[in-house]
Design a protein around this motif. Structure first.
Motif, PDB file in Angstrom:
ATOM      1  N   SER A 147       0.793  -1.236   0.000  1.00  9.66           N
ATOM      2  CA  SER A 147       0.000   0.000   0.000  1.00  9.66           C
ATOM      3  C   SER A 147       0.824   1.284   0.000  1.00  9.66           C
ATOM      4  CB  SER A 147      -0.901   0.014   1.244  1.00  9.66           C
ATOM      5  OG  SER A 147      -0.132  -0.044   2.439  1.00  9.66           O
ATOM      6  N   MET A 148       2.163   1.188  -0.142  1.00  9.72           N
ATOM      7  CA  MET A 148       2.978   2.388  -0.017  1.00  9.72           C
ATOM      8  C   MET A 148       3.842   2.691  -1.233  1.00  9.72           C
ATOM      9  SD  MET A 148       4.192   2.046   3.985  1.00  9.72           S
ATOM     10  CE  MET A 148       2.971   1.884   5.297  1.00  9.72           C
ATOM     11  N   LEU A 149       3.608   2.013  -2.339  1.00 10.51           N
ATOM     12  CA  LEU A 149       4.462   2.208  -3.505  1.00 10.51           C
ATOM     13  C   LEU A 149       4.279   3.575  -4.156  1.00 10.51           C
ATOM     14  CD1 LEU A 149       4.319  -1.304  -5.229  1.00 10.51           C
ATOM     15  CD2 LEU A 149       6.094  -0.374  -3.722  1.00 10.51           C
ATOM     16  N   ASP A 150       3.196   4.265  -3.795  1.00  7.32           N
ATOM     17  CA  ASP A 150       2.961   5.587  -4.374  1.00  7.32           C
ATOM     18  C   ASP A 150       3.503   6.707  -3.493  1.00  7.32           C
ATOM     19  OD1 ASP A 150       1.116   5.111  -2.371  1.00  7.32           O
ATOM     20  OD2 ASP A 150      -0.500   6.231  -3.343  1.00  7.32           O
ATOM     21  N   LEU A 151       4.104   6.349  -2.364  1.00  3.64           N
ATOM     22  CA  LEU A 151       4.680   7.359  -1.485  1.00  3.64           C
ATOM     23  C   LEU A 151       6.057   7.776  -1.994  1.00  3.64           C
ATOM     24  CD1 LEU A 151       3.756   5.972   2.062  1.00  3.64           C
ATOM     25  CD2 LEU A 151       2.499   7.622   0.658  1.00  3.64           C
ATOM     26  N   LYS A 152       6.555   8.883  -1.458  1.00  4.61           N
ATOM     27  CA  LYS A 152       7.875   9.375  -1.865  1.00  4.61           C
ATOM     28  C   LYS A 152       8.689   9.710  -0.618  1.00  4.61           C
ATOM     29  CE  LYS A 152      10.240  12.804  -4.732  1.00  4.61           C
ATOM     30  NZ  LYS A 152      10.085  13.968  -5.646  1.00  4.61           N
ATOM     31  N   PRO A 153       9.765   8.980  -0.360  1.00  5.53           N
ATOM     32  CA  PRO A 153      10.579   9.272   0.821  1.00  5.53           C
ATOM     33  C   PRO A 153      11.152  10.691   0.771  1.00  5.53           C
ATOM     34  CG  PRO A 153      11.135   7.108  -0.065  1.00  5.53           C
ATOM     35  CD  PRO A 153      10.264   7.787  -1.080  1.00  5.53           C
ATOM     36  N   ALA A 154      11.091  11.383   1.906  1.00 10.53           N
ATOM     37  CA  ALA A 154      11.663  12.717   2.018  1.00 10.53           C
ATOM     38  C   ALA A 154      13.007  12.682   2.731  1.00 10.53           C
ATOM     39  CB  ALA A 154      10.697  13.622   2.775  1.00 10.53           C
ATOM     40  N   ALA A 155      13.459  11.466   3.078  1.00 11.84           N
ATOM     41  CA  ALA A 155      14.738  11.272   3.758  1.00 11.84           C
ATOM     42  C   ALA A 155      15.363   9.987   3.235  1.00 11.84           C
ATOM     43  CB  ALA A 155      14.528  11.179   5.266  1.00 11.84           C
ATOM     44  N   PRO A 156      16.678   9.817   3.371  1.00  6.29           N
ATOM     45  CA  PRO A 156      17.318   8.581   2.934  1.00  6.29           C
ATOM     46  C   PRO A 156      16.748   7.355   3.664  1.00  6.29           C
ATOM     47  CG  PRO A 156      18.956  10.280   3.343  1.00  6.29           C
ATOM     48  CD  PRO A 156      17.655  10.807   3.860  1.00  6.29           C
ATOM     49  N   VAL A 157      16.589   6.278   2.911  1.00  6.97           N
ATOM     50  CA  VAL A 157      15.997   5.043   3.439  1.00  6.97           C
ATOM     51  C   VAL A 157      16.850   3.854   3.032  1.00  6.97           C
ATOM     52  CG1 VAL A 157      13.981   3.514   3.353  1.00  6.97           C
ATOM     53  CG2 VAL A 157      13.651   5.990   3.315  1.00  6.97           C
ATOM     54  N   ILE A 158      16.981   2.866   3.931  1.00  4.53           N
ATOM     55  CA  ILE A 158      17.463   1.543   3.556  1.00  4.53           C
ATOM     56  C   ILE A 158      16.459   0.519   4.064  1.00  4.53           C
ATOM     57  CG2 ILE A 158      19.904   2.190   3.531  1.00  4.53           C
ATOM     58  CD1 ILE A 158      20.214   0.735   6.213  1.00  4.53           C
ATOM     59  N   LEU A 159      16.370  -0.611   3.359  1.00  4.80           N
ATOM     60  CA  LEU A 159      15.406  -1.640   3.716  1.00  4.80           C
ATOM     61  C   LEU A 159      16.076  -3.005   3.780  1.00  4.80           C
ATOM     62  CD1 LEU A 159      12.450  -0.500   1.412  1.00  4.80           C
ATOM     63  CD2 LEU A 159      12.672  -0.103   3.877  1.00  4.80           C
ATOM     64  N   HIS A 160      15.619  -3.819   4.744  1.00  2.00           N
ATOM     65  CA  HIS A 160      16.150  -5.169   4.943  1.00  2.00           C
ATOM     66  C   HIS A 160      15.024  -6.195   4.816  1.00  2.00           C
ATOM     67  CE1 HIS A 160      19.759  -3.256   6.647  1.00  2.00           C
ATOM     68  NE2 HIS A 160      18.974  -2.578   7.468  1.00  2.00           N
ATOM     69  N   ILE A 176       9.295  -3.207  -4.812  1.00  2.00           N
ATOM     70  CA  ILE A 176       9.852  -2.091  -4.040  1.00  2.00           C
ATOM     71  C   ILE A 176      11.099  -1.546  -4.728  1.00  2.00           C
ATOM     72  CG2 ILE A 176      10.943  -1.481  -1.839  1.00  2.00           C
ATOM     73  CD1 ILE A 176       9.067  -3.612  -0.546  1.00  2.00           C
ATOM     74  N   LYS A 177      11.962  -2.448  -5.181  1.00  2.00           N
ATOM     75  CA  LYS A 177      13.169  -2.010  -5.890  1.00  2.00           C
ATOM     76  C   LYS A 177      12.823  -1.211  -7.140  1.00  2.00           C
ATOM     77  CE  LYS A 177      16.262  -5.799  -4.500  1.00  2.00           C
ATOM     78  NZ  LYS A 177      17.057  -6.954  -5.015  1.00  2.00           N
ATOM     79  N   ALA A 178      11.805  -1.661  -7.853  1.00  2.00           N
ATOM     80  CA  ALA A 178      11.420  -0.971  -9.094  1.00  2.00           C
ATOM     81  C   ALA A 178      10.808   0.395  -8.807  1.00  2.00           C
ATOM     82  CB  ALA A 178      10.432  -1.839  -9.878  1.00  2.00           C
ATOM     83  N   ALA A 179      10.027   0.481  -7.716  1.00  3.03           N
ATOM     84  CA  ALA A 179       9.353   1.736  -7.393  1.00  3.03           C
ATOM     85  C   ALA A 179      10.311   2.760  -6.790  1.00  3.03           C
ATOM     86  CB  ALA A 179       8.201   1.481  -6.424  1.00  3.03           C
ATOM     87  N   PHE A 180      11.356   2.263  -6.090  1.00  2.00           N
ATOM     88  CA  PHE A 180      12.283   3.167  -5.403  1.00  2.00           C
ATOM     89  C   PHE A 180      13.717   2.771  -5.742  1.00  2.00           C
ATOM     90  CE2 PHE A 180       8.501   2.459  -2.736  1.00  2.00           C
ATOM     91  CZ  PHE A 180       7.953   3.741  -2.767  1.00  2.00           C
ATOM     92  N   PRO A 181      14.149   3.050  -6.961  1.00  2.00           N
ATOM     93  CA  PRO A 181      15.482   2.609  -7.407  1.00  2.00           C
ATOM     94  C   PRO A 181      16.637   3.228  -6.630  1.00  2.00           C
ATOM     95  CG  PRO A 181      14.484   4.101  -9.011  1.00  2.00           C
ATOM     96  CD  PRO A 181      13.418   3.751  -8.032  1.00  2.00           C
ATOM     97  N   ASP A 182      16.389   4.341  -5.943  1.00  2.00           N
ATOM     98  CA  ASP A 182      17.449   4.988  -5.173  1.00  2.00           C
ATOM     99  C   ASP A 182      17.561   4.477  -3.737  1.00  2.00           C
ATOM    100  OD1 ASP A 182      18.078   6.591  -7.361  1.00  2.00           O
ATOM    101  OD2 ASP A 182      16.671   8.163  -6.751  1.00  2.00           O
TER     102      ASP A 182
END
Length: 223
Positions: A147-160, A176-182
């Motif tokens: 439910s969060m693929l349309d959000l945009k991080p306003a700070a650096p993020v890492i995911l495990h 998730i990788k495709a939606a947030f390549p950075d």
């Protein structure tokens, strides 16, 4: 190491929180977000861990709006109860709770957020929606792909994520990788859901140690 306090949120709601202070001057702050099992002993130990690494750490009790003082274990009926309580929470109000925790510790410097399971998803939402979040590290957040693929991080993020997480298939991780390549997304071979928690049967020390090192290095750079 820590103490229990009461936070007052912007809507007037009061919730509990556990605060752990570093030995010396804090080099920043970390908000620790719970799994579905409440702000239990493991979450307090995690806050202590970040305090021992030099951060002012706080773990808000995110179930207090629904049911105060929830502390569950990982066996028997507790997982089912945790899911039932989580289902009664409302994301906008939970974000107010997290924001209150961020505001409480921001005097220590930049604020990072780390969360696990439900808290992993909340961590991602916090990076997108809460002012004052400078960095976010989410562990196995199942709602990000849902439910969060349309959000945009306003700070650096890492995911495990764990390679063998039955609740979060690798197809979701790829979304998730495709939606947030950075956003750096780490997948741990052989690890399942909850691999970071040494009180769960799914604990995998090698993955937990590596993810913790990566998270601490990330916070050291960003906070």
């Amino acid at each position: 190491m820590g103490e229990h306090i009461t936070l007052t949120c912007k809507d007037g709601q009061k919730i509990g929180a556990y605060v752990a202070k570093p030995a010396g001057t804090a080099k920043g702050a970390v908000v620790v977000l719970q799994e579905i099992f409440g702000a239990n002993q493991h979450i307090r130990k995690t806050a202590d861990l970040y305090a021992s690494n030099g951060y002012l750490a706080i773990a808000p009790a995110l179930y207090d709006r629904v049911e105060p003082d929830v502390e569950l274990g990982y066996t028997g009926d507790d997982p089912k109860k945790g899911m039932e309580i989580r289902a009664k929470t409302e994301l906008p109000k939970t974000l107010l709770d997290i924001e209150a925790a961020v505001d409480h510790v921001k005097s220590a410097g930049k604020v990072g957020v780390v969360g696990y399971c439900w808290g992993g998803s909340l961590t991602f939402a916090a990076a997108c929606k809460i002012p004052g979040v400078a960095a976010a590290a989410g562990y196995y957040g199942g709602q990000i792909a849902g439910s969060m693929l349309d959000l945009k991080p306003a700070a650096p993020v890492i995911l495990h994520f764990g390679e063998n997480d039955h609740g979060i298939p690798l197809t979701d991780v790829e979304k998730i990788k495709a939606a947030f390549p950075d956003v750096p997304v780490y997948v741990y071979p052989g690890a399942g859901h909850g691999f970071n928690c040494d009180e769960r049967a799914s604990f995998q020390k090698e993955a937990a140690d590596l993810a913790r090192t990566r998270t601490l290095d990330f916070f050291a750079k960003q906070l």
